[in-house]
Write a protein that holds these residues in place. Structure first.
Motif, PDB file in Angstrom:
ATOM      1  N   PHE A  87       0.445  -6.111   3.988  1.00 37.16           N
ATOM      2  CA  PHE A  87       1.128  -5.434   5.089  1.00 37.16           C
ATOM      3  C   PHE A  87       0.333  -4.200   5.528  1.00 37.16           C
ATOM      4  O   PHE A  87      -0.442  -3.639   4.752  1.00 37.16           O
ATOM      5  CB  PHE A  87       2.534  -5.024   4.657  1.00 37.16           C
ATOM      6  N   ASN A  88       0.561  -3.809   6.756  1.00 37.66           N
ATOM      7  CA  ASN A  88      -0.126  -2.640   7.300  1.00 37.66           C
ATOM      8  C   ASN A  88       0.531  -1.366   6.766  1.00 37.66           C
ATOM      9  O   ASN A  88       1.178  -0.615   7.492  1.00 37.66           O
ATOM     10  CB  ASN A  88      -0.103  -2.671   8.831  1.00 37.66           C
ATOM     11  N   ASP A  89       0.367  -1.170   5.471  1.00 36.16           N
ATOM     12  CA  ASP A  89       0.955  -0.032   4.778  1.00 36.16           C
ATOM     13  C   ASP A  89      -0.039   0.416   3.708  1.00 36.16           C
ATOM     14  O   ASP A  89      -1.167  -0.069   3.660  1.00 36.16           O
ATOM     15  CB  ASP A  89       2.303  -0.425   4.165  1.00 36.16           C
ATOM     16  N   THR A  90       0.352   1.333   2.860  1.00 38.43           N
ATOM     17  CA  THR A  90      -0.546   1.811   1.813  1.00 38.43           C
ATOM     18  C   THR A  90      -0.695   0.754   0.710  1.00 38.43           C
ATOM     19  O   THR A  90       0.116  -0.169   0.599  1.00 38.43           O
ATOM     20  CB  THR A  90      -0.002   3.103   1.190  1.00 38.43           C
ATOM     21  N   ILE A  91      -1.720   0.920  -0.110  1.00 39.27           N
ATOM     22  CA  ILE A  91      -1.890   0.024  -1.262  1.00 39.27           C
ATOM     23  C   ILE A  91      -0.686   0.152  -2.188  1.00 39.27           C
ATOM     24  O   ILE A  91      -0.172  -0.842  -2.706  1.00 39.27           O
ATOM     25  CB  ILE A  91      -3.194   0.354  -2.008  1.00 39.27           C
ATOM     26  N   TYR A  92      -0.235   1.377  -2.386  1.00 41.18           N
ATOM     27  CA  TYR A  92       0.918   1.637  -3.257  1.00 41.18           C
ATOM     28  C   TYR A  92       2.128   0.812  -2.812  1.00 41.18           C
ATOM     29  O   TYR A  92       2.762   0.121  -3.621  1.00 41.18           O
ATOM     30  CB  TYR A  92       1.241   3.124  -3.224  1.00 41.18           C
ATOM     31  N   GLU A  93       2.450   0.854  -1.510  1.00 37.05           N
ATOM     32  CA  GLU A  93       3.615   0.133  -1.008  1.00 37.05           C
ATOM     33  C   GLU A  93       3.391  -1.371  -1.034  1.00 37.05           C
ATOM     34  O   GLU A  93       4.330  -2.147  -1.218  1.00 37.05           O
ATOM     35  CB  GLU A  93       3.959   0.598   0.416  1.00 37.05           C
ATOM     36  N   ASN A  94       2.157  -1.808  -0.841  1.00 36.82           N
ATOM     37  CA  ASN A  94       1.867  -3.237  -0.900  1.00 36.82           C
ATOM     38  C   ASN A  94       2.088  -3.782  -2.309  1.00 36.82           C
ATOM     39  O   ASN A  94       2.560  -4.910  -2.474  1.00 36.82           O
ATOM     40  CB  ASN A  94       0.440  -3.519  -0.446  1.00 36.82           C
ATOM     41  N   ILE A  95       1.735  -2.991  -3.311  1.00 37.83           N
ATOM     42  CA  ILE A  95       1.980  -3.432  -4.688  1.00 37.83           C
ATOM     43  C   ILE A  95       3.479  -3.413  -4.990  1.00 37.83           C
ATOM     44  O   ILE A  95       4.026  -4.339  -5.588  1.00 37.83           O
ATOM     45  CB  ILE A  95       1.218  -2.527  -5.683  1.00 37.83           C
ATOM     46  N   ARG A  96       4.150  -2.377  -4.545  1.00 39.65           N
ATOM     47  CA  ARG A  96       5.590  -2.208  -4.812  1.00 39.65           C
ATOM     48  C   ARG A  96       6.439  -3.283  -4.136  1.00 39.65           C
ATOM     49  O   ARG A  96       7.597  -3.490  -4.508  1.00 39.65           O
ATOM     50  CB  ARG A  96       6.037  -0.827  -4.339  1.00 39.65           C
TER      51      ARG A  96
END
Length: 591
Positions: free
Chosen positions: A439-448
């Motif tokens: 997703f077009n979001d941070t790596i942190y949010e993509n993992i979460r």
């Protein structure tokens, strides 16, 4: 086609059923508010009736009494009436749009919930443009129609009824003569309605194809650019826009028949009233004077304008019924992958996974598996390899019940997967696949994403285990671009691995997890995969055989059948299909 369309009723049984469905599910509970709206539009209609009465009295004041005070009084009442109508004209659409927006929001949310429950097969056979069209364009159009178009139509209908009642009261004979043309209008509307539906349906299909074409173009833009096919894509989309334009022109041409028909009818009625009413005044004995005839004629003018708007509304209604049926069509799609009454939530996730004479086909004419037998031992690594189209990924789809088998059964520790609740079954799997959703979001949010309730410590631990924590620190809050366009293939794979670490399910599925990577990057990622698969039942689906060498058991599929099985060393010793594939790939690496 034209004749069949003309014979169709204005409202088919499907139309009526769809209207009842929309009312029952999204408007019925708002009945008190709807009654308030009805009262306000009725009050607006009464303004016209009072205006006609005051106009007639005012004309008599001018023609007969000549009282200035009476004339001022009439004018003041007229101003008060239309001031009241102005207030109602502001309040009514505000309430109606609020009601419609809430109703359509509920419908859109229900639509999203239903879509997410549908089987994977629905999304594989349905163009994404059609889904987007229903969720966005068609729902918005329906919202506008219900919130503004329908309320305006009810107001116009109330105006027609109230003014008609007043005119009937003034002269039943003259009104009956004026309305003799109404059956002609009804027949004309019935004839045109089928054509409107036909063209609207074609237009919706064209819009769906156009949106799918845009998505295909944007998803494949890299290929478009590299192969220099911008002109071809332009021509393809231009052709689609030309088709939409032609259909819109056709639709407008059909809808445009209504207003001039009303105008022709109006002209006929006006002439009839002027001539007939004039005769009544001249001859006398009919209870009509000049002021009454003028007021009657003014009433017809007031009535025919709403009639013209009602005719346009009717044309829009035919188109909106197509939209409503298209939206409801999603609800008619049924889920086949469901829990049954005896489904269980608890099962032994460490047990063996067994395919017992499994039959399966995407297309009944071309079966993929016929009596497929596999044994995937719990706690061990099992690899499934073979050529493209041999059924490797389908094995994973059947284990996770993205599809159900057509025959035979798949069991985990002896329990049929169809006897396990779908949510419980799928929660026992972690997946690292070639096709990674970023997703077009941070790596942190993509993992979460796979574990929204995970703690910050758990997310960072997963990132460290997947060896992407350094990049996560470096990028901070920077988004990754559409579909992770700012990441390399290896970085995307590490996010997928971090998700699997975070989810930490007992069964790990590696679906072509390293096939898109070069050999050097693959070797780096293999270390993370080894840690991830420790003490888990691991199923590796791969075309690249270097990733399955360490598997405890390897199945070789060919045309949906197991042709070889054993460890890497055993299969190499057999000098069969696996050995030939491995030798070919090894030679390719060497070159």
């Amino acid at each position: 086609m034209g004749k069949s369309s003309q014979k169709q009723p204005m409202f088919s049984p499907t139309d009526i059923d769809n209207i009842k469905w929309f009312w029952r599910n999204y408007l019925k509970d708002k009945s008190p508010w709807l009654l308030l709206v009805l009262a306000m539009v009725s009050a607006q209609a009464l303004v016209y009736q009072q205006f006609l009465s005051l106009t007639e009295n005012g004309l008599r004041v001018i023609f007969e009494d000549g009282s200035l005070s009476q004339l001022i009084k009439v004018c003041a009442f007229v101003f008060l009436l239309f001031g009241t109508r102005a207030v109602l004209s502001y309040v009514t659409p505000r309430i109606s749009v609020w009601l419609a927006s809430n109703a359509v929001r509920s419908m859109r949310q229900d639509l999203i919930k239903h879509l997410l429950r549908l089987d994977l097969s629905y999304f594989e056979k349905t163009k994404s443009g059609d889904i987007i069209l229903r969720l966005v364009s068609q729902v918005d159009s329906l919202s506008h129609f219900v919130g503004q178009g329908t309320v305006a139509a009810v107001r116009d209908l109330a105006t027609v009824i109230v003014v008609s009642g007043y005119l009937i009261y003034k002269s039943p004979l003259l009104f009956t003569a004026a309305m003799i043309v109404i059956p002609v209008l009804v027949l004309m509307m019935r004839g045109i309605s089928g054509k409107i539906k036909e063209v609207q349906q074609s237009a919706e299909n064209a819009f769906g194809n156009y949106m799918s074409g845009i998505e295909e173009m944007t998803n494949g833009m890299r290929t478009v650019k590299i192969s220099g096919q911008e002109d071809r894509e332009r021509d393809r989309l231009f052709e689609a826009t030309n088709g939409i334009r032609d259909l819109m022109i056709r639709l407008n041409a059909v809808q445009a028949l209504f207003p001039p028909s009303i105008d022709v009818v109006s002209a006929f009625v006006y002439v009839l009233v002027i001539g007939g009413g004039g005769y009544m005044v001249i001859q006398g004995g009919f209870g009509m004077d000049a002021a009454g005839i003028i007021a009657f004629l003014l009433g017809l003018v007031i009535m025919f304008d709403p009639l013209r708007l009602l005719a346009s509304f009717f044309a829009q209604l035919q188109a909106s019924l197509i939209l409503l049926d298209s939206i409801r069509g999603v609800y008619r799609e049924k889920m086949r992958i469901t829990d049954h009454e005896g489904s269980v939530a608890e099962f032994n996730t460490e047990g063996d996974i067994k395919f017992d004479q499994v039959k399966f086909a995407y297309d009944p004419q071309h079966p993929l598996f016929e009596d497929l037998d596999l044994m995937i031992e719990g706690g061990k690594k099992t690899a499934i390899v073979g050529a493209t189209g041999s059924g490797k990924t389908t094995v994973l789809s059947l284990i996770t019940r993205l599809y159900d088998v057509d025959g035979g059964k798949i069991t985990i520790d002896g329990l049929d997967v169809r006897d396990i609740k779908v949510k419980s079954l799928r929660s026992s799997f972690s997946v690292v696949a070639q096709d990674i959703v970023i997703f077009n979001d941070t790596i942190y949010e993509n993992i979460r994403y796979v574990a929204p309730n995970a703690t910050e410590e758990e997310i960072w631990a997963a990132a460290e285990a997947a060896e992407i924590a350094d990049l996560m620190r470096a990028r901070g809050s920077a988004p990754l671009g559409p579909k992770g366009s700012q990441l390399s293939g290896g970085q995307k794979q590490r996010i997928a691995i971090a998700r699997a670490f975070l989810r930490s399910a007992p069964i790990l599925l590696l679906d072509e997890a390293t096939s898109a990577l070069d050999q050097k990057t693959e070797e780096k990622i293999q270390g993370a995969l080894q840690r991830l698969s420790k003490d888990k039942t691991t199923i590796i689906v791969a075309h690249r055989l270097s990733s399955v060498v360490a598997a405890d058991k390897i199945y070789v599929l060919d045309m949906g059948q197991v042709v070889e099985q054993g460890s890497h060393a055993e299969l190499i010793a057999k000098q069969g299909l696996y050995a030939a594939m491995y030798a070919s790939q090894k030679e390719g690496y060497a070159t």
